[in-house]
Enzyme design. Sequence first.
Site, short mmCIF file in Angstrom:
data_model
loop_
_atom_site.label_atom_id
_atom_site.label_comp_id
_atom_site.label_asym_id
_atom_site.label_seq_id
_atom_site.Cartn_x
_atom_site.Cartn_y
_atom_site.Cartn_z
N SER A 1 0.81 -1.21 0.00
CA SER A 1 0.00 0.00 0.00
C SER A 1 0.85 1.26 0.00
CB SER A 1 -0.96 -0.03 1.19
OG SER A 1 -1.85 1.06 1.14
N HIS A 2 0.75 2.05 1.06
CA HIS A 2 1.39 3.35 1.14
C HIS A 2 2.80 3.28 1.71
CE1 HIS A 2 -0.63 2.28 4.81
NE2 HIS A 2 0.12 3.13 5.49
N ASP B 1 -2.02 6.66 -3.54
CA ASP B 1 -0.93 5.98 -2.86
C ASP B 1 -0.35 4.85 -3.70
OD1 ASP B 1 -3.13 4.26 -2.59
OD2 ASP B 1 -2.35 3.41 -0.74
N ASP C 1 -0.78 1.57 -4.04
CA ASP C 1 -1.63 0.62 -4.76
C ASP C 1 -2.94 1.23 -5.26
OD1 ASP C 1 -2.67 0.84 -2.15
OD2 ASP C 1 -3.51 -1.19 -2.21
N ASP D 1 -5.50 2.84 -3.66
CA ASP D 1 -6.78 2.79 -2.95
C ASP D 1 -7.00 3.99 -2.02
OD1 ASP D 1 -5.00 2.09 -0.94
OD2 ASP D 1 -6.00 0.21 -0.41
N ARG D 2 -6.00 4.84 -1.85
CA ARG D 2 -6.16 6.01 -0.99
C ARG D 2 -6.14 7.28 -1.82
NH1 ARG D 2 -3.60 4.73 4.80
NH2 ARG D 2 -3.68 2.47 4.70
N GLU E 1 -12.76 5.91 5.47
CA GLU E 1 -11.83 5.82 6.59
C GLU E 1 -11.03 7.11 6.66
OE1 GLU E 1 -10.77 1.08 6.84
OE2 GLU E 1 -9.44 2.38 5.70
N SER F 1 -8.05 7.35 7.14
CA SER F 1 -6.71 7.10 6.61
C SER F 1 -6.69 7.29 5.09
CB SER F 1 -6.22 5.71 6.99
OG SER F 1 -7.17 4.72 6.60
N LYS G 1 -11.46 0.35 -1.03
CA LYS G 1 -11.42 1.80 -1.16
C LYS G 1 -10.76 2.13 -2.49
CE LYS G 1 -7.50 1.93 2.14
NZ LYS G 1 -7.71 0.73 2.95
#
Length: 544
Positions: free
Chosen positions: A113-114, A278, A280, A282-283, A364, A366, A377
């Site tokens: 992820s991040h 980010d 991957d 998703d953010r 979320e 985050s 997300k």
Amino acid sequence: MDIKTISTTPFDDQKPGTSGLRKKVPVFQQPNYLENFIQATFNSIPERVGQTLVLGGDGRYYNREAIQIILKMAAANGFARTLVGQGGILSTPAASCVIRKYKAIGGIILSASHNPGGPKEDFGVKFNTSNGGPAPEKVTSAIFAESQRISEYQILEAEDIDLDKQTKTQLGNMTVEVIDAVTDYAGLMESIFDFGRINQLLTSGTFRLSFDALHAVTGPYAKAIIEQRLGAKPGSVVNAIPLEDFGGGHPDPNLVYAHDLVETMFGDNPPDFGAASDGDGDRNMVLGSKFFVTPSDSVAIMAANAKLVPGYANGIAGIARSMPTSQAADRVAAAMGLDCYETPTGWKFFGNLLDAGKVTICGEESFGTGSDHVREKDGLWAVLFWLNILAVRQESVEQIVTEHWRTYGRNFYSRHDYEGIASDKANQLMQQLRDRLGSLPGSKLGNHQVKYSDDFSYTDPVDGSISKKQGIRIGFEDGSRIVFRLSGTGTQGATLRVYLESFEADPAKHDQDTQAALADLIAIADQVAQIQAITERDQPTVIT
């Protein structure tokens, strides 16, 4: 077909966290380490023979090598077909989209992820189930149980697959389809949003945007959708080529790590809209001209404006937020007559609610928001949602947010992260807090009267499963609260997250600086948890 059975022994550290198994790259490169975890995952899918698997990742270091290993293991374990993103690339929301569209039994997403990438940095493996969402706890528990009794794994002896060409290849009895990583996802986005209206905004000559992909997976998606399909000026998407080490940066879209975008948006003559995603995909972080939108406010504003988006024009079923996320979404749900669900942190907890039709919009704090279009997300989806709102309302980001505060009140909110704390110190801090929970209600901390204090427990309204110890909450009579939680997304040490929230109804007080508005709660948090004394940190690593 030459299938090899390799003897192995368990590793004791393969328990998946909130988003799969995350370790440093050298850990995954140990002999049999990745293979053990993949075989344990396959062993937990007894009906895998003859099924379709989806596979891809965020392009970080070790992504390509891991994909070749997993493909050969999938062939040896009886899968009939594997869909893999071209170049080994699939964003997390795109993987969810592909799983759902092609009715795969599940998918393996390679990402941390991040977290930073590189030869000595982080790598991760996550299994998503047939609904496209992260494996629930009963599945991850089964995977871990398999990893602790594994004695062998199966792998096909074969040449590597060319991941860079969109082709169909036989790997033993399994068909490998290298698919365009963007096409299916872009089609889904076009079915949700008013691309014509957004195109008018982006080609008007008066609206400018900057999307920073942080050299992570969203770059190709943003280029294809925002620039090519929606007509944004070339160069609107920056750092668009995914790199194995994310260009040496930290692919986390917040005010600290997305510093170039922040400087642009708070500099001279800034664009009207800024966003980042980010590692991957998703953010998301959303910015206006010299204006930051908190993720908690973002999900509330998106829910309040959902009918402006064609995909949600008939209304939404409900809203869900993670427990540490501010209660701004609750106020929108109450005004709209909708249920609002408070879940533990981790997108998998939204999956049952989405599948049951209880909610449509989820968020979320985050920097993650999403809806029932996938079971993850989705950073780029959130950006397109904001562009759709801006195109319809013809107002600035700041105007939309401040009008929202006038309507619903403002939840001042901040998260303080203390990263890389020694695990024993972090656990000591949390245990001391737990030991005090029973004595806090009715007492006074600073000028605040404690109304409740607990260790959050969640009972899933769909399947009745119970998740305990999901974060320590201290709530006050005036509605403000402090939440303490250890993050499950790091690979070394521990990250203490402290969430602070207070509500202000008076519009005349909405322009306060967030940290100033929360100053008394910040002092109380340090006092009650003894953060500085235990961690020896006099300030957070990151404030958002």
